[in-house]
Structures are given as structure tokens and as C-alpha cells.
Design a protein around this motif. Sequence first.
Motif, mmCIF file in Angstrom:
data_model
loop_
_atom_site.group_PDB
_atom_site.id
_atom_site.type_symbol
_atom_site.label_atom_id
_atom_site.label_comp_id
_atom_site.label_asym_id
_atom_site.label_seq_id
_atom_site.Cartn_x
_atom_site.Cartn_y
_atom_site.Cartn_z
ATOM 1 N N ALA A 119 50.567 -35.631 -23.500
ATOM 2 C CA ALA A 119 50.068 -34.928 -22.323
ATOM 3 C C ALA A 119 48.990 -35.733 -21.601
ATOM 4 N N ARG A 120 48.359 -36.655 -22.301
ATOM 5 C CA ARG A 120 47.361 -37.541 -21.697
ATOM 6 C C ARG A 120 47.985 -38.851 -21.233
ATOM 7 N N GLY A 121 49.299 -38.989 -21.392
ATOM 8 C CA GLY A 121 49.970 -40.234 -21.039
ATOM 9 C C GLY A 121 49.842 -41.295 -22.103
ATOM 10 N N TRP A 122 49.562 -40.894 -23.337
ATOM 11 C CA TRP A 122 49.333 -41.827 -24.434
ATOM 12 C C TRP A 122 50.434 -41.740 -25.481
ATOM 13 N N THR A 123 50.644 -42.849 -26.170
ATOM 14 C CA THR A 123 51.489 -42.878 -27.356
ATOM 15 C C THR A 123 50.689 -43.482 -28.500
ATOM 16 N N VAL A 124 51.026 -43.105 -29.725
ATOM 17 C CA VAL A 124 50.315 -43.588 -30.908
ATOM 18 C C VAL A 124 51.216 -44.531 -31.689
ATOM 19 N N GLN A 125 50.680 -45.683 -32.007
ATOM 20 C CA GLN A 125 51.347 -46.648 -32.884
ATOM 21 C C GLN A 125 50.670 -46.596 -34.249
ATOM 22 N N ALA A 126 51.467 -46.539 -35.302
ATOM 23 C CA ALA A 126 50.902 -46.428 -36.646
ATOM 24 C C ALA A 126 51.629 -47.358 -37.605
ATOM 25 N N GLY A 127 50.871 -47.933 -38.508
ATOM 26 C CA GLY A 127 51.407 -48.717 -39.607
ATOM 27 C C GLY A 127 50.849 -48.159 -40.905
ATOM 28 N N ILE A 128 51.667 -48.136 -41.945
ATOM 29 C CA ILE A 128 51.285 -47.452 -43.179
ATOM 30 C C ILE A 128 51.396 -48.410 -44.362
ATOM 31 N N GLU A 129 50.361 -48.406 -45.194
ATOM 32 C CA GLU A 129 50.358 -49.177 -46.430
ATOM 33 C C GLU A 129 50.581 -48.214 -47.590
ATOM 34 N N MET A 130 51.621 -48.439 -48.376
ATOM 35 C CA MET A 130 52.019 -47.532 -49.445
ATOM 36 C C MET A 130 51.796 -48.185 -50.811
ATOM 37 N N GLU A 131 51.018 -47.541 -51.659
ATOM 38 C CA GLU A 131 50.798 -48.011 -53.028
ATOM 39 C C GLU A 131 51.585 -47.147 -54.007
ATOM 40 N N PHE A 132 52.143 -47.778 -55.032
ATOM 41 C CA PHE A 132 52.890 -47.051 -56.055
ATOM 42 C C PHE A 132 52.855 -47.832 -57.360
ATOM 43 N N TYR A 133 53.164 -47.129 -58.435
ATOM 44 C CA TYR A 133 53.256 -47.739 -59.755
ATOM 45 C C TYR A 133 54.700 -47.740 -60.229
ATOM 46 N N LEU A 134 55.106 -48.815 -60.882
ATOM 47 C CA LEU A 134 56.294 -48.816 -61.722
ATOM 48 C C LEU A 134 55.831 -48.499 -63.138
ATOM 49 N N VAL A 135 56.500 -47.556 -63.800
ATOM 50 C CA VAL A 135 56.030 -47.070 -65.095
ATOM 51 C C VAL A 135 57.203 -46.875 -66.052
ATOM 52 N N ASP A 136 56.846 -46.771 -67.330
ATOM 53 C CA ASP A 136 57.770 -46.374 -68.387
ATOM 54 C C ASP A 136 57.437 -44.928 -68.733
ATOM 55 N N ASP A 137 58.386 -44.027 -68.519
ATOM 56 C CA ASP A 137 58.133 -42.606 -68.772
ATOM 57 C C ASP A 137 58.951 -42.085 -69.950
ATOM 58 N N ALA A 138 59.374 -42.980 -70.833
ATOM 59 C CA ALA A 138 60.242 -42.578 -71.943
ATOM 60 C C ALA A 138 59.489 -41.907 -73.083
ATOM 61 N N GLY A 139 58.181 -42.113 -73.162
ATOM 62 C CA GLY A 139 57.405 -41.561 -74.270
ATOM 63 C C GLY A 139 56.715 -40.261 -73.922
ATOM 64 N N GLN A 140 55.781 -39.869 -74.774
ATOM 65 C CA GLN A 140 55.024 -38.638 -74.568
ATOM 66 C C GLN A 140 53.939 -38.804 -73.510
ATOM 67 N N ALA A 141 53.660 -40.039 -73.135
ATOM 68 C CA ALA A 141 52.673 -40.327 -72.091
ATOM 69 C C ALA A 141 53.193 -41.495 -71.267
ATOM 70 N N LEU A 142 52.723 -41.599 -70.035
ATOM 71 C CA LEU A 142 53.110 -42.723 -69.197
ATOM 72 C C LEU A 142 52.554 -44.019 -69.754
ATOM 73 N N SER A 143 53.293 -45.100 -69.594
ATOM 74 C CA SER A 143 52.802 -46.413 -70.002
ATOM 75 C C SER A 143 53.285 -47.445 -68.999
ATOM 76 N N ALA A 144 52.702 -48.634 -69.076
ATOM 77 C CA ALA A 144 53.109 -49.706 -68.181
ATOM 78 C C ALA A 144 54.545 -50.112 -68.479
ATOM 79 N N PRO A 145 55.283 -50.585 -67.478
ATOM 80 C CA PRO A 145 56.672 -50.982 -67.717
ATOM 81 C C PRO A 145 56.762 -52.304 -68.469
ATOM 82 N N MET A 146 57.933 -52.577 -68.976
ATOM 83 C CA MET A 146 58.186 -53.866 -69.590
ATOM 84 C C MET A 146 58.232 -54.954 -68.527
ATOM 85 N N ASN A 147 57.692 -56.109 -68.837
ATOM 86 C CA ASN A 147 57.833 -57.265 -67.966
ATOM 87 C C ASN A 147 59.289 -57.716 -68.024
ATOM 88 N N PRO A 148 60.011 -57.700 -66.916
ATOM 89 C CA PRO A 148 61.436 -58.048 -66.963
ATOM 90 C C PRO A 148 61.707 -59.465 -67.440
#
Length: 440
Positions: A119-148
Motif C-alpha cells: 500500500a506504500r508502494g514498497w516490496t520486501v526482499q528477504a534472505g534466510i539463514e537456516m541452521e540444523f543438526y544431523l543426528v542419530d536418533d536410534a538410542g534413548q537420547a539424541l547423539s551426534a551422527p556417524m562420520n560417513p
Amino acid sequence: MKFDTFRTFRVAAADLNGQMRGKRLPRTEYPKLGQGAVRMPYSVLNVDIWGQDIEDSPLVFETGDADGLLYPTDHGAVPMPWLDSPSALVPMWMFHEDGRPFAGDPRHALDRVLQRYAARGWTVQAGIEMEFYLVDDAGQALSAPMNPVSGRPLAGHAILSIRQLDAFDAYLTELYEACEAMDIPAESASSEAGLGQFEINLQHRDAMAAADDAWLFKALVRGMARRHGMAATFMAKPFANDAGNGMHVHFSVLDQDGNNVFDDGGPRGTDLLRQAIAGCLAGMPGGTLVFAPHANSYDRFRPGAHAPTGASWAYENRTAAIRVPGGPARARRIEHRVACGDINPYLALAGILGSALAGIEGKMEPPAPITGNAYDQATDQEGLMPDWARAIARFETDPLMAEIFAPELIANLCMTKRQELRGLADIPPEEHWTVYLETV
């Protein structure tokens, strides 16, 4: 994309937690999508993290659980590379029978804000940085994954490590190929501070497209991880003693001639830049719930843990909640560093961009930018709500949030989060990961 290679496809809209809710349909139904042929109860976009209806929700008990109509978004259909059989996904959003947007749909919440910019004649440009973990969830608690490469669990931190990027090259290569197929503009990837933690930057583009990218990217990252024998999670704090996952949003505003309204030709930026920053700071207390929507989110906000804990801003300073990056003046922008990785991208961007616009409309003045380590400095600004319960209560009554979000969405989100708060109270904290691992 061509549908003659698919026997079936999915349609999905985002619920308040950002989960995909929808249906699997035969290929013959595809031409009917623009005619409102797909219906779903309004209440489906307002279920809790377990997918359960909200107790006493007016969407169920006052409307008889009526249906809304799903229509395709302008993003278009995309393949689903994480599935074994060739399949496509059509992103959708929900409307009433008379064509009005359903206010409880989070994508409409962002559209509502972007229309105010338009309505003001403007547009918004956005860039997003996404962080995530790769994990091993096979046990009773989360753990780091195996190094391939070595076949041993990851050990030692690998921030900006090329060695760790190379170890997970097969996964990352397939992920980038899948991003290209889904029209998700993935740029740089880096190994982050946590064990098995990565960050991928998504290219700047129209803010709605950027939110669509983030929503689809989260599903893709999780799906591709399973193909490689791992799990991926955007939980804000999967490991108590390791770095948390954030979602950093960079945005600038262009006028109708394509000029960046934050650019004054130098490093300081325009008055509009500082007014937008003041609005972002003012929106942090009330907006905490959309930036930190889950019980686990609040474990991320700890001093010195690569996440902001107070409302401050600075030039080229990653310890502040709001950062003005350096670089060419024509690219002057705001980086909002508060949101956790477990957010709904549509609600998070609505909260950020709506707050910035409130600052501009109200000609708000920010405090002086800080210098040095933000964790060592007290500010006069009210910061983030310290816990989930108070974040819910503040969002429900905050006048700035009432300017940004429709009353129905505010009520629905607060009911949803209070039901989740009660449900999580019956689960030991060390088991919360089983609820959140792939749902956020």
C-alpha cells in the motif's frame, strides 16, 4: 512441472506449527485445484504439535468443524526428492467459501503484512539463514551422527570446517540437487559450532517466496537425512551443552522504482532503517512466542551461546539481536537474529516485518547502537519473554502484535500453545526431543 510422470501428488498447507497438513490425490485431480476442489476443516491448521484438536476451540465447537477451501499458492508444484516413488507437492493456502482468506492460516498472516508494505508502494526482499543438526536418533537420547568417512561418531567441534563439509558431501550434494529441483535457491553451506550442525543460506528474494522456501526447505532437509540413514532437526536446542539452531532473517525494502529505502549512500543507513530497527526492538517482547514457539526454544537463549538474549542493535556485531551488516550501501539491510530454528517461517516473518513497519509508521527512534559484546551489557529495552508461559500471555495481549496479526490467529495460537504447554508438563524434559525432533 510436468505431471505426466506422477500417478499421485500431495497438497499441503502450513498449520500454526509449520507442519504440512493436506492430502494425497490422484493425478486426475490436478486440473481441479484452482476450482476449490480440495476442502479441509479449518481446525486442521490449528491442531497442536501432536496433531490433536484444540480443546474447546471455536473452530470445532462453534462452526461444527466446517471446511475451508484450499487453493494453490503462486509458488507452484514441486517434486518431493526424499520419496522413493516420483511424487509432487502443491503448496496451498486456505480460504472461506466466499473467497475471503482464512485468518487462521499462517501464510495469510504474512500476506496481510506484505499488503501493508504494498500500500506504500514498497516490496520486501528477504534472505534466510537456516541452521540444523544431523543426528542419530536410534538410542534413548539424541547423539551426534556417524562420520560417513570414518564410520565413527563425530567428536570435537568443527565450526567452518571444510573437513566436516567434505565428510557429509554425499548428503549435501544430494540436498543441493534437490533444492534446485524444488526451486529453493540455496547458496552457501557451512559447518557450524555444534556437532553435526550446518547452516545453509537461502538467496534474497520476495519475502513471501523466501518464507515458502524456508517452509519447503525444512521438509526437504529432514526427508533427505532419512535417505542417508540419519535424522535432521531444526529444534532450537537439541543438545543442552551445544549451540542452538537459529533462523536469521535479512531484509531490505524497495520502493516502486527499485531503490532500497534503507540506503543513504553510506554505512549508517537512512532514518527509515533506524525506525524499522526501533520497531523490531519494540516487537520482541510481544513477538517472543512466534520467535520461540516451543518449550525447547527457551533453552537456546543463554548468554554466550550464539543466540541473543536481550533487545539491542548494532552495526556489524553478531552478539546483538538486530545487526546492520556491512558491505555496499545499495545492499543496506537489517539482520534479525532472534528467531529459533523451530519457528513457522510465515509467522516469524510476519512478526519481524510487521514490527519493522510499525516502527516506520510510528517514526520510532531506537536507542544508540551498542558496541562490544552484547552479553556483557544491560539495555533499557524490554527484551524477550523469559519463558514459554509468559510469552503466550504477552502475545495474547500485546498491542503491537494486535496490529500485525488477526484476532483469530492470536486466539488460535495461544490456545494451541497452552494445550502444548500442559501436554509437555507430563513428559520428562529429557524426552521432549521425541516430540520435537521432526515436527518443528
